[in-house]
Design a protein around this motif. Structure first.
Motif, short mmCIF file in Angstrom:
data_model
loop_
_atom_site.label_atom_id
_atom_site.label_comp_id
_atom_site.label_asym_id
_atom_site.label_seq_id
_atom_site.Cartn_x
_atom_site.Cartn_y
_atom_site.Cartn_z
N GLY A 113 -1.41 -2.41 2.13
CA GLY A 113 -2.51 -2.31 1.25
C GLY A 113 -2.55 -1.09 0.26
N ARG A 114 -3.75 -0.74 -0.31
CA ARG A 114 -3.78 0.50 -1.04
C ARG A 114 -4.92 1.24 -0.32
NH1 ARG A 114 -2.86 -0.06 -6.75
NH2 ARG A 114 -4.98 1.27 -7.26
N TRP A 115 -4.51 2.53 -0.28
CA TRP A 115 -5.01 3.83 0.18
C TRP A 115 -5.39 4.78 -0.55
CZ3 TRP A 115 -6.04 2.91 5.65
CH2 TRP A 115 -5.35 1.94 6.19
N GLU A 116 -6.65 5.27 -0.92
CA GLU A 116 -7.05 6.44 -1.76
C GLU A 116 -7.28 7.66 -1.17
OE1 GLU A 116 -9.48 6.62 -5.86
OE2 GLU A 116 -10.68 5.58 -4.08
N LEU A 117 -6.82 8.83 -1.63
CA LEU A 117 -7.04 9.88 -0.89
C LEU A 117 -8.38 10.34 -0.89
CD1 LEU A 117 -5.64 12.64 0.18
CD2 LEU A 117 -5.56 13.38 -2.04
N ILE A 149 -1.87 5.56 -2.43
CA ILE A 149 -0.53 5.19 -1.99
C ILE A 149 -0.88 3.54 -1.91
CG2 ILE A 149 1.34 5.26 -0.24
CD1 ILE A 149 0.33 8.13 0.42
N GLU A 150 -0.03 2.97 -2.14
CA GLU A 150 0.37 1.49 -2.02
C GLU A 150 1.45 1.07 -1.45
OE1 GLU A 150 -0.83 -1.59 -5.50
OE2 GLU A 150 1.23 -1.25 -5.71
N PHE A 151 1.13 0.37 -0.24
CA PHE A 151 2.16 -0.28 0.55
C PHE A 151 2.39 -1.69 0.30
CE2 PHE A 151 0.75 3.67 2.67
CZ PHE A 151 1.84 4.41 2.81
N ASP A 152 3.50 -2.35 -0.09
CA ASP A 152 3.65 -3.51 -0.33
C ASP A 152 5.04 -4.19 0.17
OD1 ASP A 152 3.50 -6.29 -1.22
OD2 ASP A 152 4.03 -5.77 -3.14
N GLN A 190 8.10 -3.52 2.36
CA GLN A 190 8.79 -2.14 2.70
C GLN A 190 8.75 -1.18 1.62
OE1 GLN A 190 12.48 -3.69 4.62
NE2 GLN A 190 11.42 -3.29 6.61
N ARG A 191 8.06 -1.37 0.68
CA ARG A 191 7.87 -0.62 -0.50
C ARG A 191 6.72 0.01 -0.59
NH1 ARG A 191 12.06 -0.52 -3.54
NH2 ARG A 191 10.92 0.23 -5.55
N PHE A 192 6.84 1.48 -1.39
CA PHE A 192 5.62 2.11 -1.51
C PHE A 192 5.35 2.64 -2.73
CE2 PHE A 192 8.66 5.55 -1.05
CZ PHE A 192 8.08 6.35 -1.88
N ARG A 193 4.22 2.92 -3.52
CA ARG A 193 4.12 3.42 -4.74
C ARG A 193 3.20 4.67 -4.54
NH1 ARG A 193 2.52 0.46 -9.61
NH2 ARG A 193 0.73 0.06 -8.57
N ARG A 194 3.55 5.80 -5.10
CA ARG A 194 2.32 6.93 -5.37
C ARG A 194 1.51 6.76 -6.47
NH1 ARG A 194 2.00 10.59 -1.05
NH2 ARG A 194 3.62 10.61 0.42
N ALA A 243 5.84 8.06 -8.17
CA ALA A 243 6.80 7.95 -7.09
C ALA A 243 6.69 6.58 -6.63
CB ALA A 243 6.66 8.97 -6.06
N GLU A 244 7.99 6.16 -6.22
CA GLU A 244 8.18 4.94 -5.55
C GLU A 244 9.54 4.62 -4.94
OE1 GLU A 244 8.30 1.28 -8.13
OE2 GLU A 244 8.67 2.95 -10.04
N GLY A 245 9.54 3.74 -4.07
CA GLY A 245 10.76 3.29 -3.24
C GLY A 245 10.54 2.75 -2.09
N THR A 246 11.16 2.83 -0.78
CA THR A 246 11.00 2.08 0.44
C THR A 246 10.40 3.24 1.44
OG1 THR A 246 13.69 2.62 0.78
CG2 THR A 246 12.94 0.50 -0.10
#
Length: 143
Positions: free
Chosen positions: A35-39, A62-65, A67-71, A79-82
């Motif tokens: 899901g999406r998490w806000e600082l 930060i978003e987790f989908d 095994q991938r993430f996006r900042r 930033a994005e990746g695994t």
């Protein structure tokens, strides 16, 4: 004798109720972090900042989908990746116990980094070490 029994019951109740309240702690895994998490709070770094009056300068998500993430900052992905979550020896950092690390494999120029991670209710806590060593702990809220 009745007074002594009541005193013993009161003391036992007091000691039992003074335990650490981690009932809201959740196991951090690929499913629970989605899901999406806000600082919402930042504690530590070069200047200790942790106050109800502290305003995060811009929207930090930060978003987790899978095994991938996006900042994301102000709607722009920077930033994005695994990522992967690994179990580590329990470590206390600034009053929080951590038993997991999250390893970000950033596909942008930032490279690989790891942080201690824990979930408590709808809060995601990421820590890069103790504030005494210029570490930072960020608290995110699920949105």
């Amino acid at each position: 004798m009745k007074t002594l029994n009541l005193l013993i019951i009161a003391l036992v109740t007091l000691f039992v109720s003074c335990g650490k309240d981690d009932n809201n702690l959740l196991e951090v895994d690929l499913e629970s972090i989605q899901g999406r998490w806000e600082l919402r709070d930042r504690f530590g770094g070069q200047a200790v900042v942790s106050s109800p009056d502290y305003e995060i300068p811009d929207s930090q998500v930060i978003e987790f989908d899978g095994q991938r993430f996006r900042r994301i900052s102000d709607g722009v992905t920077y930033a994005e990746g695994t990522y992967e979550i690994v179990e580590v020896e329990v470590r206390e950092i600034d009053g929080n116990e951590f038993s997991r690390k999250i390893i970000f494999n950033d596909e942008t120029e930032n490279g690989t980094s790891d942080q201690f991670v824990r979930l408590s209710g709808n809060r995601l806590i990421l820590s890069m070490g103790s504030i005494a060593s210029d570490g930072v702990t960020d608290t995110y809220e699920k949105i």
